[in-house]
Write an enzyme that holds these catalytic residues in place. Structure first.
Site, PDB file in Angstrom:
ATOM      1  N   ASP A  10      27.096  -1.713 -73.858  1.00  0.00           N
ATOM      2  CA  ASP A  10      26.810  -0.422 -74.499  1.00  0.00           C
ATOM      3  C   ASP A  10      27.094   0.722 -73.518  1.00  0.00           C
ATOM      4  O   ASP A  10      26.180   1.390 -73.038  1.00  0.00           O
ATOM      5  CB  ASP A  10      25.321  -0.443 -74.922  1.00  0.00           C
ATOM      6  N   GLY A  56      27.841  -2.620 -64.602  1.00  0.00           N
ATOM      7  CA  GLY A  56      27.728  -3.601 -65.688  1.00  0.00           C
ATOM      8  C   GLY A  56      29.036  -4.319 -65.992  1.00  0.00           C
ATOM      9  O   GLY A  56      29.031  -5.461 -66.460  1.00  0.00           O
ATOM     10  N   SER A  93      17.310  -0.778 -75.576  1.00  0.00           N
ATOM     11  CA  SER A  93      17.686  -2.172 -75.851  1.00  0.00           C
ATOM     12  C   SER A  93      16.917  -3.195 -75.001  1.00  0.00           C
ATOM     13  O   SER A  93      16.458  -4.209 -75.558  1.00  0.00           O
ATOM     14  CB  SER A  93      19.202  -2.359 -75.722  1.00  0.00           C
ATOM     15  N   GLU A 110      21.855  -1.982 -64.897  1.00  0.00           N
ATOM     16  CA  GLU A 110      21.980  -0.531 -65.049  1.00  0.00           C
ATOM     17  C   GLU A 110      22.476   0.028 -63.719  1.00  0.00           C
ATOM     18  O   GLU A 110      22.000  -0.365 -62.660  1.00  0.00           O
ATOM     19  CB  GLU A 110      20.605   0.060 -65.438  1.00  0.00           C
ATOM     20  N   HIS A 150      20.388  -0.989 -82.630  1.00  0.00           N
ATOM     21  CA  HIS A 150      19.207  -1.804 -82.330  1.00  0.00           C
ATOM     22  C   HIS A 150      18.812  -2.697 -83.508  1.00  0.00           C
ATOM     23  O   HIS A 150      18.253  -3.778 -83.304  1.00  0.00           O
ATOM     24  CB  HIS A 150      18.049  -0.897 -81.885  1.00  0.00           C
TER      25      HIS A 150
HETATM   26  C1  LIG Z   1      24.360   4.276 -73.976  1.00  0.00           C
HETATM   27  S1  LIG Z   1      23.345   4.107 -72.580  1.00  0.00           S
HETATM   28  C2  LIG Z   1      22.575   2.554 -72.786  1.00  0.00           C
HETATM   29  C3  LIG Z   1      21.508   2.507 -73.815  1.00  0.00           C
HETATM   30  C4  LIG Z   1      20.833   1.168 -73.948  1.00  0.00           C
HETATM   31  N1  LIG Z   1      21.785   0.055 -74.000  1.00  0.00           N
HETATM   32  C5  LIG Z   1      19.996   1.143 -75.207  1.00  0.00           C
HETATM   33  O1  LIG Z   1      20.488   0.707 -76.259  1.00  0.00           O
HETATM   34  O2  LIG Z   1      18.832   1.536 -75.145  1.00  0.00           O
HETATM   35  C6  LIG Z   1      24.493   3.730 -71.311  1.00  0.00           C
HETATM   36  C7  LIG Z   1      23.847   3.450 -69.956  1.00  0.00           C
HETATM   37  O3  LIG Z   1      24.840   2.941 -69.070  1.00  0.00           O
HETATM   38  C8  LIG Z   1      24.579   3.416 -67.764  1.00  0.00           C
HETATM   39  N2  LIG Z   1      25.830   3.221 -67.028  1.00  0.00           N
HETATM   40  C9  LIG Z   1      26.897   4.039 -66.914  1.00  0.00           C
HETATM   41  N3  LIG Z   1      27.910   3.422 -66.260  1.00  0.00           N
HETATM   42  C10 LIG Z   1      27.462   2.160 -65.977  1.00  0.00           C
HETATM   43  C11 LIG Z   1      28.057   1.020 -65.368  1.00  0.00           C
HETATM   44  N4  LIG Z   1      29.312   1.046 -64.907  1.00  0.00           N
HETATM   45  N5  LIG Z   1      27.316  -0.102 -65.266  1.00  0.00           N
HETATM   46  C12 LIG Z   1      26.052  -0.161 -65.743  1.00  0.00           C
HETATM   47  N6  LIG Z   1      25.437   0.888 -66.325  1.00  0.00           N
HETATM   48  C13 LIG Z   1      26.140   2.035 -66.457  1.00  0.00           C
HETATM   49  C14 LIG Z   1      24.110   4.822 -67.981  1.00  0.00           C
HETATM   50  O4  LIG Z   1      23.349   5.267 -66.866  1.00  0.00           O
HETATM   51  C15 LIG Z   1      23.265   4.666 -69.256  1.00  0.00           C
HETATM   52  O5  LIG Z   1      21.924   4.405 -68.933  1.00  0.00           O
END
Ligand SMILES: C[S@@+](CC[C@H](N)C(=O)[O-])C[C@H]1O[C@@H](n2cnc3c(N)ncnc32)[C@H](O)[C@@H]1O
Length: 287
Positions: free
Chosen positions: A166, A146, A102, A120, A18
């Site tokens: 991420d 994503g 984020s 998400e 971050h």
């Molecule tokens: C590491 S966390 C993200 C944290 C966030 N970027 C932050 O920095 O606060 C990963 C996220 O990706 C989501 N996720 C998992 N597979 C995904 C996909 N194929 N597309 C989008 N989101 C996904 C999970 O539910 C989770 O919330």
């Protein structure tokens, strides 16, 4: 999809990720023209640190818990201020009871002319994110895979901005998907800034990832490596990395100040390490 970021919110890896994110957004704000941030794996936006998940691991205590209580030297403090100010804004009652994710941090930093697309896939987190940004015309929340956004959503009409990727790294093959995703995205939008997060845990996979990035021949790839302990014999999260493509010219000098300062606060007594490595230079892509 078993991964729940609530267990890890505010840990050392979130802090470093971050901080880098806020430095890139700060750079984008130097020009008046609006930009867009696309967050492909956005999470739920705000994490309650008193939740059962956060209480179980208490990872945030060795992350944001340490950083907030530390008196940084002026140069580092100035560079950290957009990040720390966002964390403080997420805790209007003082202290640190919540950690902003984020999309929350990015949204906090946007000006009127800037936009955020937060993607998400987990239905519960996507719903929480939609509620959080309900009625906000600058933010679009999409429940979607994503990885698909790296095709359909690029380039954004603003033609300036950042794509943050991420993924949770809960399934095998995430490193390959990062390389494939970046390659696809860069073909559609070569001028965008890309920031890809990855865990430093399985060293062989990390080395293969770095080699695969070099082979893409995408220019201007830098690799930010931050480790809080020497390599463990078993697989533990010893550190985290951020690959940045088309990094702002100011980023390297800022990281030279920030990474050692953060390392002093976040590393374990056995000693951490940090480096910024150029994976590819300025050369143009050979087709
Ligand atoms: C590491 S966390 C993200 C944290 C966030 N970027 C932050 O920095 O606060 C990963 C996220 O990706 C989501 N996720 C998992 N597979 C995904 C996909 N194929 N597309 C989008 N989101 C996904 C999970 O539910 C989770 O919330």
């Amino acid at each position: 999809m078993n991964y729940r970021h609530a267990y890890h919110a505010g840990n050392f890896a979130d802090v470093v990720k971050h901080v880098v994110l806020t430095r890139i957004v700060d750079y984008l704000k130097r020009k008046d023209k609006g930009f867009r941030v696309i967050d492909t794996h956005a999470g739920r936006g705000l994490y309650d640190l008193s939740s059962l998940e956060a209480q179980k691991t208490r990872e945030w205590q060795a992350g944001i818990g340490r950083v907030l209580g530390h008196a940084f030297r002026p140069e580092a403090a100035a560079l950290l201020s957009p990040y720390l100010e966002a964390v403080r804004a997420a805790n209007p009652g003082g202290g640190v009871t919540h950690y902003p994710g984020s999309p929350w941090i990015v949204r906090h930093l946007l000006r009127r002319q800037d936009r955020l697309t937060a993607i998400e896939m987990h239905p519960e987190d996507a719903a929480a994110l939609s509620r959080r940004f309900a009625g906000d015309i600058q933010t679009r929340v999409i429940e979607l895979d994503g990885w698909l956004a790296l095709g359909a959503h690029l380039p954004p009409k603003e033609k300036r901005g950042l794509v943050l990727v991420d993924p949770p790294f809960e399934a095998a093959g995430e490193f390959d998907r990062l390389v494939e995703g970046l390659t696809k995205a860069h073909r559609r939008w070569p001028g965008g800034i890309y920031a890809l997060w990855y865990p430093i845990k399985d060293r062989r996979a990390v080395n293969a990832f770095r080699a695969a990035l070099a082979e893409t021949r995408i220019p201007k790839i830098v690799d930010i490596r931050f480790e809080i302990r020497p390599a463990s014999s078993d697989q533990r999260l010893d550190g985290s990395g951020m690959v940045v493509v088309n990094a702002p010219f100011s980023l390297k000098a800022e990281l030279d100040v920030l990474l050692p300062a953060l390392s002093r606060v976040l590393s374990e007594p056995a000693g951490g390490s940090n480096r910024v490595v150029e994976i590819t230079g300025e050369q143009t892509v050979e087709e």
